[in-house]
Design a protein around this motif. Structure first.
Motif: not given
Length: 399
Positions: A69-97
């Motif tokens: 669970i710890v590994i999966i959860s931290i991987a999810m946050t890593a993917i979400a933060l990576l998505g934040f860095s490439f967010s083309p719009s605010f809607i995309w950012l909300l999806l990554c949240a």
């Protein structure tokens, strides 16, 4: 020692994204072309995800185990933060949240329960001190990168890479998690308690006498911490007359007091039990708030921020470490999830509502409100202690 070091690193990684949204938002909202108030929308989505994953973390951990669970959860946050860095719009950012909140809540509940069950109280205090380290490092990483000419996206990208690196380290430690959770004695006891308690699920946590007061105490302590973080600098501006650019720096005294207080509490917990640490913390917090109320020179108000931070420091981790005492060792994960959900709900709802009251009435009521919260914590803890006559320290399986 390497294993507990990995757990500390995991909590640093938990703190890193918690503070970066507020720090980066003045740059993000301009780049994304949205009003500055939209940060609240992203924050609420993250909080809702955190509450949901906290509530159901115990079911996932029973199926997959804490390590996975710890590994999966931290991987999810890593993917979400990576998505934040490439967010083309605010809607995309909300999806990554969404995965950011779901990952943060699950790893928070899982690690808190694991340390509460398998380690001494000092490690719980140090664990949350390392969260403070992560919360401090997030804005520092961002500001350094922006100073070097990079955008806010580079801050999110860098933190996501750090999260991915931690995931790789944790993959090699998976056998260590199983070593703690799959001993013969643990498995036998675990099976017995699952058979007797699984039918009740989350509601079973409320069967213990006084448990509701324990949940409310988490709501109040998280509300107190969130209100200090969100409105402390505004109090200095409105009541003490400190310029806004300076007040933003002085609020760091509160974080300094909290981080130092949790490190110190770790050493004190070797000699002092959790309930005593909670009482000392409440007394220190009340003392700091009373100093805020007195007509003293401004230096004393600034000093009170350090005292309040040091006072609040041991309360939350000590309360978490008591979870196996009040709810039973193998029912503690469900209770931990509910406690975390109460805490996140308080942090999400109370601070914004208080802000409306402060703006409408006066910032003079700020310390009085915090005093009422601390009084509520002390009352709830008193009822909980009296309701649980078997207040024995949890068995320590490791140093």
């Amino acid at each position: 020692m390497f294993f507990i070091f990995l757990i500390y690193l995991s909590f640093i990684s938990l703190g890193l994204p918690d503070s970066i949204l507020g720090s980066a938002w003045p740059l993000m909202n301009t780049d994304l072309g949205v009003p500055i108030g939209n940060a609240g929308i992203a924050s609420i989505i993250i909080s809702i995800g955190t509450i949901i994953s906290s509530l159901f973390s115990y079911r996932l951990i029973r199926v997959l185990g804490t390590g996975k669970i710890v590994i999966i959860s931290i991987a999810m946050t890593a993917i979400a933060l990576l998505g934040f860095s490439f967010s083309p719009s605010f809607i995309w950012l909300l999806l990554c949240a969404i995965p950011l909140g779901l990952g943060a809540g699950a790893v928070d509940a899982a690690l808190n329960r694991f340390v509460a069950t398998h380690y001494e109280a000092k490690h719980m205090n140090w664990l949350h001190a390392f969260w403070g380290v992560g919360a401090l490092l997030g804005p520092v990483i961002l500001s350094v990168l922006v100073f070097w000419g990079n955008s806010w996206r580079s801050g999110y990208f860098t933190i996501s890479i750090l999260q991915f690196a931690l995931v790789l380290l944790l993959l090699f430690s998976l056998s260590k998690w199983k070593k703690y959770e799959d001993t013969d004695s643990n498995r036998i006891q675990y099976t017995k308690e699952i058979n007797s308690e699984s039918k009740m699920g989350l509601l079973n946590s409320f069967r213990r006498k006084g448990s509701a007061f324990g949940m409310v105490s988490f709501f109040l302590i998280a509300s107190t911490e969130a209100c200090m973080m969100l409105w402390g600098s505004s109090y200095l501006v409105r009541i003490e007359g400190i310029p806004p650019e300076n007040a933003a720096g002085w609020i760091s005294l509160y974080f300094l007091g909290m981080t130092a207080g949790r490190m110190l509490s770790g050493f004190l917990s070797i000699r002092i039990n959790n309930e005593s640490l909670i009482q000392i913390g409440c007394t220190l917090t009340v003392s700091g708030l009373l100093i805020m109320l007195l007509p003293l020179p401004i230096i004393f108000t600034l000093l009170s921020f350090i005292i309040i931070g040091m006072g609040l420091a041991p309360i939350y981790p000590s309360m978490l470490h008591q979870t196996p005492v009040y709810f039973g060792k193998h029912n503690s994960q469900a209770a931990m999830g509910i406690q975390m959900a109460f805490a996140y709900t308080g942090a999400t709802l109370v601070a914004p509502l208080l802000g409306q009251s402060l703006a409408t009435i006066s910032f003079l009521i700020f310390p009085y409100f915090l005093l009422a919260c601390v009084a509520g914590i002390m009352f709830c803890r008193l009822i909980l202690i009296r309701s649980n006559k078997t207040g024995v320290a949890p068995k320590r399986l490791s140093q």
